[in-house]
Enzyme design. Sequence first.
Site, PDB file in Angstrom:
ATOM      1  CE  LYS A  10      -7.075  -8.653  12.054  1.00  0.00           C
ATOM      2  NZ  LYS A  10      -6.394  -7.606  10.977  1.00  0.00           N
ATOM      3  CE1 TYR A  50      -2.251  -7.825  14.940  1.00  0.00           C
ATOM      4  CE2 TYR A  50      -3.481  -6.163  16.339  1.00  0.00           C
ATOM      5  CZ  TYR A  50      -3.167  -7.519  14.997  1.00  0.00           C
ATOM      6  OH  TYR A  50      -4.346  -7.847  13.630  1.00  0.00           O
ATOM      7  CG  PHE A  58      -0.740   0.929  10.340  1.00  0.00           C
ATOM      8  CD1 PHE A  58      -0.302  -0.413  11.389  1.00  0.00           C
ATOM      9  CD2 PHE A  58       0.767   0.927   9.837  1.00  0.00           C
ATOM     10  CE1 PHE A  58       0.120  -1.607  10.491  1.00  0.00           C
ATOM     11  CE2 PHE A  58       1.317   0.032   8.823  1.00  0.00           C
ATOM     12  CZ  PHE A  58       1.033  -1.118   9.883  1.00  0.00           C
ATOM     13  NE  ARG A  86       0.256 -14.762   6.726  1.00  0.00           N
ATOM     14  CZ  ARG A  86      -0.002 -12.852   7.670  1.00  0.00           C
ATOM     15  NH1 ARG A  86      -0.984 -13.033   7.926  1.00  0.00           N
ATOM     16  NH2 ARG A  86       0.279 -11.968   7.030  1.00  0.00           N
ATOM     17  CB  THR A  92      -2.276  -6.915   4.705  1.00  0.00           C
ATOM     18  OG1 THR A  92      -1.301  -7.776   5.311  1.00  0.00           O
ATOM     19  CG2 THR A  92      -2.507  -6.175   5.883  1.00  0.00           C
ATOM     20  NE  ARG A 103      -6.561 -10.363   6.124  1.00  0.00           N
ATOM     21  CZ  ARG A 103      -5.637  -9.923   6.213  1.00  0.00           C
ATOM     22  NH1 ARG A 103      -4.663 -10.079   5.492  1.00  0.00           N
ATOM     23  NH2 ARG A 103      -5.191 -10.408   7.073  1.00  0.00           N
ATOM     24  CG  ASN A 113      -7.584  -6.967   7.888  1.00  0.00           C
ATOM     25  OD1 ASN A 113      -7.781  -6.975   9.043  1.00  0.00           O
ATOM     26  ND2 ASN A 113      -5.836  -7.116   7.895  1.00  0.00           N
ATOM     27  CG  HIS A 116      -3.841 -12.098  13.090  1.00  0.00           C
ATOM     28  ND1 HIS A 116      -2.536 -11.491  12.575  1.00  0.00           N
ATOM     29  CD2 HIS A 116      -3.593 -12.754  13.603  1.00  0.00           C
ATOM     30  CE1 HIS A 116      -1.588 -11.448  12.943  1.00  0.00           C
ATOM     31  NE2 HIS A 116      -2.172 -12.384  13.947  1.00  0.00           N
ATOM     32  CD  GLU A 127       0.301 -13.743  16.660  1.00  0.00           C
ATOM     33  OE1 GLU A 127       0.901 -13.474  15.476  1.00  0.00           O
ATOM     34  OE2 GLU A 127      -0.670 -14.786  15.880  1.00  0.00           O
TER      35      GLU A 127
HETATM   36  P1  CMP Z   1      -2.779  -8.227  10.530  1.00  0.00           P
HETATM   37  O1  CMP Z   1      -2.758  -9.951   9.630  1.00  0.00           O
HETATM   38  O2  CMP Z   1      -3.947  -8.439  11.402  1.00  0.00           O
HETATM   39  O3  CMP Z   1      -1.643  -8.338  11.040  1.00  0.00           O
HETATM   40  C1  CMP Z   1      -1.015  -6.673  11.160  1.00  0.00           C
HETATM   41  C2  CMP Z   1      -2.501  -5.736  10.708  1.00  0.00           C
HETATM   42  O4  CMP Z   1      -1.885  -3.428  10.736  1.00  0.00           O
HETATM   43  C3  CMP Z   1      -2.972  -6.203   9.158  1.00  0.00           C
HETATM   44  O5  CMP Z   1      -3.696  -7.214   9.949  1.00  0.00           O
HETATM   45  C4  CMP Z   1      -4.211  -5.462   9.852  1.00  0.00           C
HETATM   46  O6  CMP Z   1      -5.177  -5.073   9.734  1.00  0.00           O
HETATM   47  C5  CMP Z   1      -2.846  -3.135  10.403  1.00  0.00           C
HETATM   48  N1  CMP Z   1      -2.476  -2.721   8.833  1.00  0.00           N
HETATM   49  C6  CMP Z   1      -1.523  -3.301   8.053  1.00  0.00           C
HETATM   50  N2  CMP Z   1      -0.887  -2.111   7.349  1.00  0.00           N
HETATM   51  C7  CMP Z   1      -1.925  -0.461   7.757  1.00  0.00           C
HETATM   52  C8  CMP Z   1      -1.845   0.804   6.979  1.00  0.00           C
HETATM   53  N3  CMP Z   1      -1.203   0.596   6.404  1.00  0.00           N
HETATM   54  N4  CMP Z   1      -3.349   0.626   8.147  1.00  0.00           N
HETATM   55  C9  CMP Z   1      -3.554   0.821   8.820  1.00  0.00           C
HETATM   56  N5  CMP Z   1      -3.804  -0.336   9.818  1.00  0.00           N
HETATM   57  C10 CMP Z   1      -2.624  -1.366   8.436  1.00  0.00           C
END
Ligand code: CMP
Length: 133
Positions: A10, A50, A58, A86, A92, A103, A113, A116, A127
């Site tokens: 990211k 997404y 969010f 994963r 996350t 992470r 984070n 992905h 994807e």
């Molecule tokens: P990712 O694994 O890319 O999948 C969905 C993304 O949404 C996740 O990583 C985070 O970057 C984001 N995400 C998930 N939960 C939240 C949250 N509560 N607030 C903001 N971003 C979020």
Amino acid sequence: MTEQSLFIIKPDAVSRGLIGEVVSRFEKKGFKIIKLKMYTFTKEKAEKFYSDHSSKPFFNELVSFITSGRVVVAVIEGNNVIATTRIMIGSTKSFEAAPGSIRGDFGLGLTDNIVHASDSTESFEKEVKVVFE
Ligand code: CMP
């Protein structure tokens, strides 16, 4: 079982110079990089990528973050790659992710984070179409 997954490094990780670090962890684990490129998400592509999160509070923040800078997108292959990547990326919420996970070792953010990885075969197929076709 040999399968494929997709990961994204990211914008936060790209701007911090962590591309090599992240790719290297997956390679050292034994996975093969099948495709890899720098990529910039448009708003439209990010919303498609997404779309499962479109009703979440969010969502706008997430789209705005993933379009905020260059990312690396890659297809990765190997035994049990979806479940194993994963585990390797960690929770996350980076601030809760276990030390030893990507992470857990490199970040503190939630939206920002680091990385992905596809969470299922269905997600991978969707994807890969968004970012490689
Ligand atoms: P990712 O694994 O890319 O999948 C969905 C993304 O949404 C996740 O990583 C985070 O970057 C984001 N995400 C998930 N939960 C939240 C949250 N509560 N607030 C903001 N971003 C979020």
